[in-house]
Motif scaffolding. Structure first.
Motif, PDB file in Angstrom:
ATOM      1  N   ASP A  42       0.800  -1.223   0.000  1.00 29.79           N
ATOM      2  CA  ASP A  42       0.000   0.000   0.000  1.00 29.79           C
ATOM      3  C   ASP A  42       0.836   1.278   0.000  1.00 29.79           C
ATOM      4  O   ASP A  42       0.341   2.353  -0.330  1.00 29.79           O
ATOM      5  CB  ASP A  42      -0.921   0.023   1.215  1.00 29.79           C
ATOM      6  CG  ASP A  42      -2.051  -0.988   1.091  1.00 29.79           C
ATOM      7  OD1 ASP A  42      -2.342  -1.378  -0.059  1.00 29.79           O
ATOM      8  OD2 ASP A  42      -2.616  -1.372   2.127  1.00 29.79           O
ATOM      9  N   LEU A  43       2.097   1.208   0.410  1.00 27.80           N
ATOM     10  CA  LEU A  43       2.918   2.417   0.531  1.00 27.80           C
ATOM     11  C   LEU A  43       3.187   3.018  -0.851  1.00 27.80           C
ATOM     12  O   LEU A  43       3.761   2.369  -1.720  1.00 27.80           O
ATOM     13  CB  LEU A  43       4.248   2.078   1.231  1.00 27.80           C
ATOM     14  CG  LEU A  43       5.179   3.261   1.493  1.00 27.80           C
ATOM     15  CD1 LEU A  43       4.509   4.318   2.367  1.00 27.80           C
ATOM     16  CD2 LEU A  43       6.480   2.783   2.134  1.00 27.80           C
ATOM     17  N   ARG A  86       4.325   8.588   5.744  1.00 29.11           N
ATOM     18  CA  ARG A  86       4.036   7.446   4.856  1.00 29.11           C
ATOM     19  C   ARG A  86       2.592   7.557   4.366  1.00 29.11           C
ATOM     20  O   ARG A  86       1.653   7.540   5.158  1.00 29.11           O
ATOM     21  CB  ARG A  86       4.246   6.126   5.607  1.00 29.11           C
ATOM     22  CG  ARG A  86       5.689   5.878   6.024  1.00 29.11           C
ATOM     23  CD  ARG A  86       5.865   4.508   6.657  1.00 29.11           C
ATOM     24  NE  ARG A  86       5.188   4.421   7.957  1.00 29.11           N
ATOM     25  CZ  ARG A  86       4.267   3.526   8.256  1.00 29.11           C
ATOM     26  NH1 ARG A  86       3.868   2.629   7.359  1.00 29.11           N
ATOM     27  NH2 ARG A  86       3.722   3.506   9.465  1.00 29.11           N
ATOM     28  N   SER A 143      -0.364   6.138   1.546  1.00 30.02           N
ATOM     29  CA  SER A 143      -0.746   5.001   0.708  1.00 30.02           C
ATOM     30  C   SER A 143      -1.441   5.483  -0.565  1.00 30.02           C
ATOM     31  O   SER A 143      -1.825   6.651  -0.691  1.00 30.02           O
ATOM     32  CB  SER A 143      -1.693   4.079   1.479  1.00 30.02           C
ATOM     33  OG  SER A 143      -2.936   4.735   1.694  1.00 30.02           O
ATOM     34  N   ASN A 188      -4.756   6.762   0.430  1.00 32.09           N
ATOM     35  CA  ASN A 188      -4.712   8.137   0.933  1.00 32.09           C
ATOM     36  C   ASN A 188      -4.743   9.148  -0.209  1.00 32.09           C
ATOM     37  O   ASN A 188      -5.539  10.097  -0.205  1.00 32.09           O
ATOM     38  CB  ASN A 188      -3.428   8.373   1.744  1.00 32.09           C
ATOM     39  CG  ASN A 188      -3.337   7.563   3.024  1.00 32.09           C
ATOM     40  OD1 ASN A 188      -2.237   7.242   3.472  1.00 32.09           O
ATOM     41  ND2 ASN A 188      -4.475   7.227   3.616  1.00 32.09           N
ATOM     42  N   MET A 190      -2.677   9.572   7.163  1.00 30.03           N
ATOM     43  CA  MET A 190      -1.462   8.840   6.799  1.00 30.03           C
ATOM     44  C   MET A 190      -1.399   7.460   7.437  1.00 30.03           C
ATOM     45  O   MET A 190      -2.071   7.168   8.441  1.00 30.03           O
ATOM     46  CB  MET A 190      -0.233   9.642   7.219  1.00 30.03           C
ATOM     47  CG  MET A 190      -0.075   9.788   8.731  1.00 30.03           C
ATOM     48  SD  MET A 190       1.466  10.594   9.194  1.00 30.03           S
ATOM     49  CE  MET A 190       1.311  10.670  10.975  1.00 30.03           C
ATOM     50  N   MET A 191      -0.493   6.628   6.876  1.00 30.56           N
ATOM     51  CA  MET A 191      -0.222   5.324   7.473  1.00 30.56           C
ATOM     52  C   MET A 191       0.562   5.483   8.773  1.00 30.56           C
ATOM     53  O   MET A 191       0.427   4.697   9.694  1.00 30.56           O
ATOM     54  CB  MET A 191       0.570   4.462   6.488  1.00 30.56           C
ATOM     55  CG  MET A 191      -0.134   4.240   5.146  1.00 30.56           C
ATOM     56  SD  MET A 191       0.958   3.428   3.945  1.00 30.56           S
ATOM     57  CE  MET A 191       1.060   1.766   4.659  1.00 30.56           C
ATOM     58  N   ARG A 235       5.924  -1.438   7.624  1.00 30.28           N
ATOM     59  CA  ARG A 235       4.744  -1.410   8.477  1.00 30.28           C
ATOM     60  C   ARG A 235       3.530  -0.965   7.686  1.00 30.28           C
ATOM     61  O   ARG A 235       3.622  -0.176   6.741  1.00 30.28           O
ATOM     62  CB  ARG A 235       4.956  -0.476   9.669  1.00 30.28           C
ATOM     63  CG  ARG A 235       6.156  -0.875  10.553  1.00 30.28           C
ATOM     64  CD  ARG A 235       5.975  -0.399  11.987  1.00 30.28           C
ATOM     65  NE  ARG A 235       5.562   0.989  12.056  1.00 30.28           N
ATOM     66  CZ  ARG A 235       6.415   2.028  12.170  1.00 30.28           C
ATOM     67  NH1 ARG A 235       7.710   1.794  12.209  1.00 30.28           N
ATOM     68  NH2 ARG A 235       5.946   3.266  12.261  1.00 30.28           N
ATOM     69  N   GLY A 236       2.385  -1.437   8.065  1.00 32.74           N
ATOM     70  CA  GLY A 236       1.146  -1.038   7.417  1.00 32.74           C
ATOM     71  C   GLY A 236       0.570   0.223   8.042  1.00 32.74           C
ATOM     72  O   GLY A 236       1.247   0.938   8.803  1.00 32.74           O
ATOM     73  N   ALA A 237      -0.696   0.473   7.766  1.00 33.21           N
ATOM     74  CA  ALA A 237      -1.357   1.643   8.325  1.00 33.21           C
ATOM     75  C   ALA A 237      -1.526   1.485   9.831  1.00 33.21           C
ATOM     76  O   ALA A 237      -1.936   0.427  10.317  1.00 33.21           O
ATOM     77  CB  ALA A 237      -2.706   1.847   7.657  1.00 33.21           C
ATOM     78  N   GLU A 238      -1.204   2.549  10.587  1.00 31.35           N
ATOM     79  CA  GLU A 238      -1.212   2.474  12.049  1.00 31.35           C
ATOM     80  C   GLU A 238      -2.152   3.489  12.685  1.00 31.35           C
ATOM     81  O   GLU A 238      -2.337   3.480  13.899  1.00 31.35           O
ATOM     82  CB  GLU A 238       0.202   2.699  12.593  1.00 31.35           C
ATOM     83  CG  GLU A 238       1.201   1.676  12.088  1.00 31.35           C
ATOM     84  CD  GLU A 238       2.641   2.036  12.408  1.00 31.35           C
ATOM     85  OE1 GLU A 238       3.453   1.117  12.559  1.00 31.35           O
ATOM     86  OE2 GLU A 238       2.937   3.252  12.510  1.00 31.35           O
ATOM     87  N   GLU A 249      -5.936   5.664  12.698  1.00 30.43           N
ATOM     88  CA  GLU A 249      -7.306   5.868  12.235  1.00 30.43           C
ATOM     89  C   GLU A 249      -7.716   7.328  12.394  1.00 30.43           C
ATOM     90  O   GLU A 249      -8.577   7.813  11.674  1.00 30.43           O
ATOM     91  CB  GLU A 249      -8.268   4.980  13.039  1.00 30.43           C
ATOM     92  CG  GLU A 249      -8.091   3.485  12.787  1.00 30.43           C
ATOM     93  CD  GLU A 249      -9.109   2.672  13.561  1.00 30.43           C
ATOM     94  OE1 GLU A 249      -9.890   3.284  14.334  1.00 30.43           O
ATOM     95  OE2 GLU A 249      -9.115   1.444  13.405  1.00 30.43           O
TER      96      GLU A 249
END
Length: 781
Positions: free
Chosen positions: A40-41, A58, A60, A63, A248-249, A260-263, A265
């Motif tokens: 996704d990045l 970061r 995606s 985003n 952002m992620m 790392r993925g999205a962190e 919300e």
């Protein structure tokens, strides 16, 4: 989607269909990726870093897609829209302009020039741009360039983000776009939310211009208190929190973060805001833009707003040691300290204000607070230098102009006369002035150590060549006017120095189009000149109109008929005419642009024009021997001096020397009618060679002081020297031997000029002291 780029050199827009070289790390959907990064990045984009170190965000594909579609939706973009992109693409706002138009099927035009450029409005109009986006600083520059007066037919949308735009400018551009049938959007965003977070619908831009509006489509905004609990009551301040698909992620601090993925919300923006009864949000400060000083929690943004309400543009920072404000203009310093003391309730000793010419800014146009913090730390670490004496010297010499410690000799519009006066003042103060000091600020000059003025030092450094030449030139003028010996050339050298002075002191203003500053130097010349004209008018009981209009050197008037004052003042008329010629030339934007990019080439071209005028115009204008006073007869000498000011390399010096030798050699040996003409042009040639190849001339200390005194008094000597033999010494004309009379007349003329110079300086100093004391009394009151 097409990308049109307008280059500086090629005035035709070019269309690029390949990818643009973004200044960010960008993964193409189908291209190779780092083996450790998640699918996704899409993009690593740096935050602005306006209040601290920049961080990598970061983002995606989701985003970017969500934010682009949201922006396109509320701006109502379509395939018919074309954006003029003036923002950098490594800045989230600039990239969002590109992406939102891309996703709507529109186009983007890259003007390739500054918004301050005189052709900016015309270029974007001719390119068919419908949209223009900028940061607050962009709109400040647009306002300076009179953008709103331009006839932009296609422009229908303007947007601002990236900081708080002044309320007056919001109203101006809101009304401007409404009259055109367009819309003006005030927006809010952060790189951490890809770009946009909130916006104010144009129809809601009423009298509350400080609002950032509501959340963009697909997102939501809330407020939380210090414990993270939601705030629902209107008018209560809390941290602004945004939720939406464009959050952002996370940050990327090291290589492993790419995997790392999205962190996140929700995005805690760090901005402190309040919500009004209509649901619109208003930023009141920044969470990290606070400091606890003397037990009080002080918000820097609130302090800036307090100053702005009083018309003071400021950047405020601080820490436990106190509050520090940077303001534009020396005259705002004391008022800013007083306002901050009232607004913050801090004691005066914990508040300081410093004047600046401008604020350091990031590529996004935001104020670089981190830079100001570094500057403050360095200044606190350095011993304070008091430059009061230097400041007072500038205040005396430039009276009645207002002077600040951020000013320099050039920025104040200094000329050759003030240069010499200031040299004398600084020498008396014992200030060691380095080469190029005229472009240093008063504060910087005050840091130089006192000089030890000894014969050894003066012999080692020498005097500026133009100062020595000025002294020689005025002595030649006085001697020739009294004796009629064949030693002409003094006035020619003086005209040469006029051009050199323009290049050295006024070229910055001329090239920038600040013509009023460039012409300011004429005031010191014209005031005493017109006093002399007035004296003749009173004595003659008639008005010498040719001298009033500064046209007596055109050959149509006679002193004998009281139409003009004596011929010897022709130089002042030619001087003013030369200034007007330069001002008219640099009033043309195209000329300024060419001269800025190729100053020496422009100067040689101007020299060619002046030489052609010198040799051609006498064929069409018949004024007899009076033509030697006409501007077209001497303007090439002025341009020779101007060229000398820009001959800063061996090749340029050689080219100029060759042209001077050719022209002056012809005038000295071919066109000459008597020995005086040859001496005159050889004297001018020697003076020009000295200007070009000898920046300084070494002289013994006593001789140097005498030369400086004569040079400083050159203008009053020129004005008054003939009054000594023709008025004061008239009764002794038939009594004294001729040689003695000549010697006394020459010495008397020089002494009269020196005495007048001291008298004027004394009066100026007296008025300056009174002005300073009066201002101090008013401030105390």
């Amino acid at each position: 989607m097409e990308l049109a780029y307008h280059g500086q050199r090629n005035r035709e827009a070019s269309v690029f269909r390949s990818s643009y070289p973004f200044s960010a790390i960008y993964w193409q959907p189908s291209g190779p990726r780092c083996c450790n990064c998640v699918a996704d990045l899409a993009l690593l984009l740096m935050t602005s870093g306006s209040s601290g170190a920049a961080k990598a965000v970061r983002l995606s594909y989701a985003n970017l897609d969500a934010n682009s579609r949201s922006i396109a939706a509320y701006l109502e973009l379509s395939s018919t829209d074309r954006a003029a992109l003036v923002l950098p693409l490594h800045y989230s706002y600039g990239l969002s302009v590109l992406n939102s138009h891309l996703i709507a099927g529109g186009s983007v035009f890259f003007p390739g020039i500054s918004v301050m450029d005189g052709d900016f409005a015309r270029i974007i109009d001719e390119s068919g741009c419908t949209n223009l986006s900028g940061v607050p600083y962009s709109f400040e520059l647009l306002e300076r360039s009179n953008f709103r007066t331009s006839q932009s037919k296609a422009l229908r949308v303007m947007t601002v983000a990236g900081g708080k735009l002044n309320a007056d400018l919001i109203r101006l551009y809101r009304d401007h776009m409404r009259t055109k049938g367009g819309r003006f959007f005030v927006m809010y965003g952060q790189t951490e939310a890809t770009a946009r977070i909130g916006f104010v619908p144009p129809e809601s831009l009423s009298d509350k211009e400080e609002r950032i509006g509501t959340a963009i489509p697909g997102g939501s905004l809330t407020l939380v208190d210090d414990e993270g609990a939601p705030i629902t009551q209107s008018g209560t301040a809390g941290e602004l929190v945004y939720r939406g698909p464009n959050v952002m992620m996370g940050y990327g601090m090291q290589r492993s973060d790419l995997s790392r993925g999205a962190e996140l919300e929700a995005l805690n923006t760090g901005d402190i805001a309040v919500q009004d009864e209509h649901g619109f949000f208003r930023i009141v400060g920044r969470k990290n833009r606070f400091a606890k000083i003397a037990g009080l929690r002080i918000g820097f943004d609130i302090m800036e707003q307090a100053l702005l309400r009083e018309g003071i543009a400021a950047a405020v920072i601080g820490d436990d040691a106190g509050l520090q404000a940077y303001v534009i203009g020396e005259d705002s310093v004391e008022r800013a300290q007083r306002i901050l003391a009232q607004a913050s309730r801090l004691p005066a000793n914990l508040i300081s204000a410093t004047a600046r010419d401008n604020f350091p800014r990031l590529a996004s146009g935001k104020i670089d607070y981190a830079c100001l913090q570094d500057e403050t730390r360095k200044r606190r670490a350095e011993p304070r230098v008091v430059s009061g004496n230097v400041f007072d010297a500038y205040a005396r010499v430039f009276y009645p102009l207002a002077v600040s410690r951020k000013d320099s000799f050039v920025s104040l519009g200094g000329d050759s006369l003030r240069f010499l006066q200031l040299v004398m003042e600084l020498e008396q103060l014992g200030v060691d002035v380095p080469d190029g000091w005229e472009r240093m600020t008063i504060a910087e000059l005050g840091t130089h150590h006192p000089a030890v003025f000894s014969s050894k030092r003066d012999g080692a450094r020498g005097l500026p060549t133009h100062l020595v030449l000025r002294a020689i030139a005025i002595l030649l003028v006085v001697i020739q006017h009294e004796t009629l010996w064949p030693v002409p050339g003094g006035s020619g050298v003086m005209m040469l120095l006029v051009g050199f002075s323009l290049a050295r002191f006024q070229s910055t203003h001329l090239l920038a189009g600040r013509l009023s500053l460039a012409l300011r130097s004429a005031i010191n010349v014209l005031i005493p000149y017109f006093l002399i004209v007035a004296a003749y008018a009173v004595i003659w009981q008639t008005i010498p109109w040719a001298s009033i209009t500064l046209t007596g050197n055109f050959g149509y008037a006679e002193p004998e008929r009281h139409e003009m004052i004596p011929y010897l003042y022709w130089f002042i008329e030619a001087y003013v005419q030369a200034l007007i010629a330069f001002a008219l030339l640099f009033a043309i934007p195209a000329v300024r642009r060419f001269a800025q990019t190729r100053p020496f080439t422009f100067s040689i071209g101007l020299l060619g024009f002046a030489i052609v005028a010198r040799f051609s115009l006498p064929l069409f204008i018949e004024i007899g021997g009076r033509q030697i006073f006409a501007i077209y007869w001497v303007f090439h000498l002025c341009v020779f001096g101007w060229c000398a000011g820009f001959a800063d390399s061996p090749a340029k010096k050689l080219v100029l020397t060759a042209l001077v030798a050719l022209v002056l050699g012809y005038l000295a040996f071919w066109e000459t009618v008597w020995i005086g003409t040859t001496v005159k042009h050889l004297t001018i040639f020697a003076a020009l060679l000295a200007l070009v190849y000898m920046p300084r001339i070494r002289l013994p200390a006593d001789t140097g002081r005498f030369v400086t005194l004569i040079a400083t008094s050159a203008f009053p000597i020129y004005l008054l020297h003939r009054f000594v033999p023709e008025l004061l010494m008239a009764p002794a004309a038939g009594i004294l031997p001729v040689a003695a009379f000549h010697l006394m007349a020459i010495a008397g003329g020089v002494v009269a000029g020196i005495a007048a110079n001291y008298a004027v300086a004394g009066l100026r100093n007296l008025l300056s002291r009174y002005s300073i004391e009066r201002r101090t009394e008013l401030r105390s009151a």
